[in-house]
Design a protein around this motif. Structure first.
Motif, PDB file in Angstrom:
ATOM      1  N   THR A  28     -15.658 -23.825  11.165  1.00  0.00           N
ATOM      2  CA  THR A  28     -14.801 -24.913  11.418  1.00  0.00           C
ATOM      3  C   THR A  28     -14.616 -25.759  10.384  1.00  0.00           C
ATOM      4  O   THR A  28     -15.787 -26.301   9.829  1.00  0.00           O
ATOM      5  CB  THR A  28     -15.207 -25.439  12.761  1.00  0.00           C
ATOM      6  N   ILE A  29     -13.452 -25.885   9.835  1.00  0.00           N
ATOM      7  CA  ILE A  29     -13.145 -26.815   8.551  1.00  0.00           C
ATOM      8  C   ILE A  29     -12.262 -27.969   9.343  1.00  0.00           C
ATOM      9  O   ILE A  29     -11.183 -27.503   9.526  1.00  0.00           O
ATOM     10  CB  ILE A  29     -12.296 -25.876   7.517  1.00  0.00           C
ATOM     11  N   ARG A  30     -12.766 -29.110   8.970  1.00  0.00           N
ATOM     12  CA  ARG A  30     -12.061 -30.247   9.502  1.00  0.00           C
ATOM     13  C   ARG A  30     -11.502 -31.267   8.179  1.00  0.00           C
ATOM     14  O   ARG A  30     -12.200 -31.334   7.337  1.00  0.00           O
ATOM     15  CB  ARG A  30     -12.943 -31.157  10.362  1.00  0.00           C
ATOM     16  N   SER A  31     -10.432 -31.693   8.733  1.00  0.00           N
ATOM     17  CA  SER A  31      -9.817 -32.655   7.482  1.00  0.00           C
ATOM     18  C   SER A  31     -10.529 -33.954   7.617  1.00  0.00           C
ATOM     19  O   SER A  31     -10.274 -34.566   8.982  1.00  0.00           O
ATOM     20  CB  SER A  31      -8.444 -32.399   7.319  1.00  0.00           C
ATOM     21  N   LEU A  32     -10.865 -34.610   6.609  1.00  0.00           N
ATOM     22  CA  LEU A  32     -11.439 -35.919   6.715  1.00  0.00           C
ATOM     23  C   LEU A  32     -10.115 -36.992   6.833  1.00  0.00           C
ATOM     24  O   LEU A  32     -10.538 -37.974   6.957  1.00  0.00           O
ATOM     25  CB  LEU A  32     -12.535 -36.402   5.538  1.00  0.00           C
ATOM     26  N   ARG A  33      -9.243 -36.591   6.316  1.00  0.00           N
ATOM     27  CA  ARG A  33      -7.937 -37.427   6.234  1.00  0.00           C
ATOM     28  C   ARG A  33      -7.154 -37.362   7.476  1.00  0.00           C
ATOM     29  O   ARG A  33      -6.414 -38.476   7.821  1.00  0.00           O
ATOM     30  CB  ARG A  33      -6.951 -36.832   4.957  1.00  0.00           C
ATOM     31  N   SER A  34      -7.301 -36.372   8.253  1.00  0.00           N
ATOM     32  CA  SER A  34      -6.443 -36.277   9.416  1.00  0.00           C
ATOM     33  C   SER A  34      -7.377 -35.658  10.556  1.00  0.00           C
ATOM     34  O   SER A  34      -8.410 -35.389  10.484  1.00  0.00           O
ATOM     35  CB  SER A  34      -5.188 -35.232   9.300  1.00  0.00           C
ATOM     36  N   LEU A  35      -6.509 -35.473  11.726  1.00  0.00           N
ATOM     37  CA  LEU A  35      -7.315 -34.844  12.803  1.00  0.00           C
ATOM     38  C   LEU A  35      -7.309 -33.152  13.046  1.00  0.00           C
ATOM     39  O   LEU A  35      -7.602 -32.722  13.850  1.00  0.00           O
ATOM     40  CB  LEU A  35      -6.769 -35.398  14.144  1.00  0.00           C
ATOM     41  N   HIS A  36      -6.773 -32.899  11.851  1.00  0.00           N
ATOM     42  CA  HIS A  36      -6.585 -31.334  11.868  1.00  0.00           C
ATOM     43  C   HIS A  36      -7.817 -30.582  11.585  1.00  0.00           C
ATOM     44  O   HIS A  36      -8.569 -31.255  10.837  1.00  0.00           O
ATOM     45  CB  HIS A  36      -5.290 -30.879  10.813  1.00  0.00           C
TER      46      HIS A  36
END
Length: 144
Positions: A28-36
């Motif tokens: 799982t790769i999560r963006s720290l800028r957005s909720l995607h």
């Protein structure tokens, strides 16, 4: 009488083998800028640059593979690292030639993971949007 052997054989050849699936892991790769976030299936022995390439393909933007700086949380240590390192806050960069190892949650800081229309990640988001909340709780990736 219809011969269904050839189409069935072609379909089985095109399908990933169970042996290959046993050697794959979900990251799982999560963006720290957005909720995607994006969930990827990659080989267990993948290098970080291979994970970045898979990420670019999943979101439909190949440039993400070169622009993304993949990070891991400092609080997620495994194996010997868990014994000898101090748990801290924040994130640390992963080197492109580094092995994925036991990491299953990664983060990106400089990239928005909003998928391009028609990309595999876009299709996954559409499926998640149609699922009832109870099913989402069962299929949600690891929590940060």
């Amino acid at each position: 009488e219809r011969d269904v052997g050839a189409p069935t054989a072609l379909a089985l050849m095109d399908r990933p083998s169970t042996m290959q699936m046993a050697h794959d892991v979900v990251v799982t790769i999560r963006s720290l800028r957005s909720l995607h976030y994006v969930e990827l299936r990659v080989p267990r022995d993948a290098k970080i640059f291979e994970v970045a390439q898979a990420l670019g393909e999943a979101v439909g933007r190949p440039e993400v593979a070169t622009e993304a700086r993949l990070l891991r949380s400092r609080s997620e240590h495994h194996g010997w690292d868990a014994c000898v390192s101090k748990v801290g806050d924040g994130y640390e960069s992963l080197q492109s030639g580094e092995a994925l190892g036991f990491l299953r949650r990664l983060y990106v800081l400089n990239i928005d993971l909003a998928p391009m229309p028609g990309s595999p990640a876009d299709e996954a988001e559409r499926v998640r949007a149609l699922m009832p909340p109870q099913m989402l709780a069962l299929t949600a990736g690891p929590r940060p």
